[in-house]
Write a protein that holds these residues in place. Structure first.
Motif, PDB file in Angstrom:
ATOM      1  N   PRO A   1      -4.392  -5.901  -5.698  1.00 43.97           N
ATOM      2  CA  PRO A   1      -3.403  -4.934  -6.179  1.00 43.97           C
ATOM      3  C   PRO A   1      -3.627  -3.524  -5.688  1.00 43.97           C
ATOM      4  CG  PRO A   1      -4.952  -5.509  -7.928  1.00 43.97           C
ATOM      5  CD  PRO A   1      -5.207  -6.458  -6.805  1.00 43.97           C
ATOM      6  N   TRP A   2      -4.889  -3.125  -5.497  1.00 39.85           N
ATOM      7  CA  TRP A   2      -5.136  -1.740  -5.103  1.00 39.85           C
ATOM      8  C   TRP A   2      -4.702  -1.503  -3.661  1.00 39.85           C
ATOM      9  CZ3 TRP A   2      -5.363   0.103  -9.553  1.00 39.85           C
ATOM     10  CH2 TRP A   2      -6.072  -0.516 -10.575  1.00 39.85           C
TER      11      TRP A   2
ATOM     12  N   ARG B   1      -7.018   4.280 -13.079  1.00 35.55           N
ATOM     13  CA  ARG B   1      -7.078   4.062 -11.631  1.00 35.55           C
ATOM     14  C   ARG B   1      -5.688   3.790 -11.066  1.00 35.55           C
ATOM     15  NH1 ARG B   1     -10.582  -0.657  -8.433  1.00 35.55           N
ATOM     16  NH2 ARG B   1      -9.976  -0.005  -6.308  1.00 35.55           N
ATOM     17  N   ALA B   2      -4.896   2.969 -11.770  1.00 37.13           N
ATOM     18  CA  ALA B   2      -3.553   2.639 -11.295  1.00 37.13           C
ATOM     19  C   ALA B   2      -2.663   3.877 -11.248  1.00 37.13           C
ATOM     20  CB  ALA B   2      -2.936   1.572 -12.196  1.00 37.13           C
ATOM     21  N   LEU B   3      -2.687   4.681 -12.293  1.00 33.87           N
ATOM     22  CA  LEU B   3      -1.854   5.884 -12.315  1.00 33.87           C
ATOM     23  C   LEU B   3      -2.291   6.877 -11.248  1.00 33.87           C
ATOM     24  CD1 LEU B   3      -1.606   6.294 -16.184  1.00 33.87           C
ATOM     25  CD2 LEU B   3       0.224   5.559 -14.635  1.00 33.87           C
ATOM     26  N   ASP B   4      -3.592   6.981 -11.044  1.00 34.27           N
ATOM     27  CA  ASP B   4      -4.097   7.891 -10.014  1.00 34.27           C
ATOM     28  C   ASP B   4      -3.723   7.418  -8.617  1.00 34.27           C
ATOM     29  OD1 ASP B   4      -5.839  10.229  -9.299  1.00 34.27           O
ATOM     30  OD2 ASP B   4      -7.026   8.674  -8.327  1.00 34.27           O
TER      31      ASP B   4
ATOM     32  N   GLN C   1      -7.175  16.636   6.356  1.00 36.85           N
ATOM     33  CA  GLN C   1      -5.846  16.027   6.291  1.00 36.85           C
ATOM     34  C   GLN C   1      -5.912  14.527   6.529  1.00 36.85           C
ATOM     35  OE1 GLN C   1      -4.122  18.778   9.224  1.00 36.85           O
ATOM     36  NE2 GLN C   1      -2.504  19.235   7.732  1.00 36.85           N
ATOM     37  N   LEU C   2      -6.744  14.119   7.487  1.00 38.87           N
ATOM     38  CA  LEU C   2      -6.873  12.684   7.761  1.00 38.87           C
ATOM     39  C   LEU C   2      -7.485  11.952   6.574  1.00 38.87           C
ATOM     40  CD1 LEU C   2      -8.030  12.860  11.475  1.00 38.87           C
ATOM     41  CD2 LEU C   2      -5.815  12.060  10.631  1.00 38.87           C
ATOM     42  N   LEU C   3      -8.430  12.584   5.900  1.00 38.19           N
ATOM     43  CA  LEU C   3      -9.002  11.974   4.694  1.00 38.19           C
ATOM     44  C   LEU C   3      -7.922  11.754   3.637  1.00 38.19           C
ATOM     45  CD1 LEU C   3     -12.413  13.809   4.161  1.00 38.19           C
ATOM     46  CD2 LEU C   3     -12.075  11.353   4.461  1.00 38.19           C
ATOM     47  N   ARG C   4      -7.072  12.741   3.454  1.00 37.36           N
ATOM     48  CA  ARG C   4      -6.042  12.658   2.421  1.00 37.36           C
ATOM     49  C   ARG C   4      -4.974  11.630   2.788  1.00 37.36           C
ATOM     50  NH1 ARG C   4      -1.303  15.432   2.102  1.00 37.36           N
ATOM     51  NH2 ARG C   4      -1.984  16.886   3.714  1.00 37.36           N
ATOM     52  N   LEU C   5      -4.586  11.587   4.063  1.00 31.93           N
ATOM     53  CA  LEU C   5      -3.466  10.749   4.468  1.00 31.93           C
ATOM     54  C   LEU C   5      -3.860   9.310   4.797  1.00 31.93           C
ATOM     55  CD1 LEU C   5      -1.662  13.346   6.766  1.00 31.93           C
ATOM     56  CD2 LEU C   5      -0.942  12.612   4.484  1.00 31.93           C
ATOM     57  N   ALA C   6      -5.066   9.118   5.357  1.00 35.10           N
ATOM     58  CA  ALA C   6      -5.466   7.778   5.809  1.00 35.10           C
ATOM     59  C   ALA C   6      -6.397   7.075   4.827  1.00 35.10           C
ATOM     60  CB  ALA C   6      -6.126   7.857   7.186  1.00 35.10           C
ATOM     61  N   TRP C   7      -7.303   7.803   4.206  1.00 31.62           N
ATOM     62  CA  TRP C   7      -8.252   7.156   3.284  1.00 31.62           C
ATOM     63  C   TRP C   7      -7.551   6.763   1.988  1.00 31.62           C
ATOM     64  CZ3 TRP C   7     -10.476   8.783   7.526  1.00 31.62           C
ATOM     65  CH2 TRP C   7     -11.752   8.326   7.870  1.00 31.62           C
ATOM     66  N   ARG C   8      -6.747   7.647   1.421  1.00 34.50           N
ATOM     67  CA  ARG C   8      -5.919   7.385   0.237  1.00 34.50           C
ATOM     68  C   ARG C   8      -6.624   6.548  -0.824  1.00 34.50           C
ATOM     69  NH1 ARG C   8      -0.443   8.555   0.362  1.00 34.50           N
ATOM     70  NH2 ARG C   8      -0.147   7.014  -1.269  1.00 34.50           N
ATOM     71  N   GLY C   9      -7.654   7.119  -1.411  1.00 35.19           N
ATOM     72  CA  GLY C   9      -8.325   6.440  -2.510  1.00 35.19           C
ATOM     73  C   GLY C   9      -9.499   5.580  -2.112  1.00 35.19           C
TER      74      GLY C   9
END
Length: 245
Positions: free
Chosen positions: A73-74, A103-106, A189-197
């Motif tokens: 699901p994640w 975790r789901a809401l985040d 930016q790459l961490l925020r856009l590609a790693w995403r959690g």
């Protein structure tokens, strides 16, 4: 019990469509609450089926079970949010768990439901969300340029006609680069856009992830990867021209 037959075409169907991703062992008694003349639903048993049917049926709402597998699901939630921020997503669990709910809401879910809620309450919440749902344009399934082709549903990459095997993170990095051609992207930016959690990400590791991505592209195609380093700033995807056969 069988799911209602889905109506194709988000804007053209008569009833709102709910896509339900539920593991095969989900009690049918709970799903029977979804039988209602005010909406229809389609049932998917795996994460792969849910992502495929998201493209196929363009649902008004996704009900995502936390016991779905292949993928789990994640990863499904991450990939849905990479494709669209507009689709309403409700996560369901067998019983309430505070850590899973947070975790789901985040991760991008809009609501959390659990199957031991008082009778009728979960369905009432679904109906309330469907009333607020607006038709969502289908996400782009393909991202293409002169020599690159990303199939976002199948998570497959070809470059200059060559299949490129990539890890999930490398695929997500390439998706971010190809979706922002010519733009310099910083490690943050790459961490925020590609790693995403994803856990374990930091700016230092971006360097090595980009290096592995470049090597994977070059090994598969025999050509220099179209990703430039902009010293002291970050990285940039340069639209490649067609390579000679």
């Amino acid at each position: 019990m069988q799911a209602s037959a889905p109506h194709h075409g988000s804007r053209g169907r008569a009833l709102p469509l709910l896509l339900v991703a539920a593991a095969p062992d989900v009690p049918l008694e709970w799903l029977e609450e979804l039988d209602d003349p005010r909406f229809s639903y389609h049932l998917a048993h795996t994460g792969h089926e849910a992502l495929r049917d998201l493209y196929r049926y363009q649902p008004d709402l996704l009900l995502l079970g936390l016991h779905v597998r292949d993928p789990g699901p994640w990863e499904v939630l991450q990939r849905v949010r990479e494709m669209t921020e507009d689709l309403r997503v409700m996560v369901t669990a067998r019983r309430f768990d505070r850590a899973d709910a947070l975790r789901a809401l985040d991760a991008g879910a809009d609501d959390v439901l659990w199957r031991d809620m008082p009778e009728g309450l979960a369905k009432a919440v679904v109906m309330a969300r469907l009333r607020r749902a607006t038709p969502v344009s289908p996400p782009e399934q393909l991202l293409e340029d002169a020599c690159l082709r990303l199939d976002l549903a199948a998570r497959e990459v070809t470059m200059s006609g060559h299949y490129v095997p990539l890890t999930p993170l490398e695929f997500d990095l390439l998706h971010v680069f190809a979706g922002n051609p010519g733009q310099v992207l910083s490690p943050e930016q790459l961490l925020r856009l590609a790693w995403r959690g994803r856990s374990g990400g930091d700016a230092h590791k971006v360097k090595y992830a980009v290096l592995r991505l470049r090597r994977g592209l070059e090994r598969a195609t025999g050509h220099k990867a179209p990703i430039e380093t902009v010293r002291g700033v970050g990285y940039r995807y340069v639209l490649p021209g067609p390579h000679p056969a």
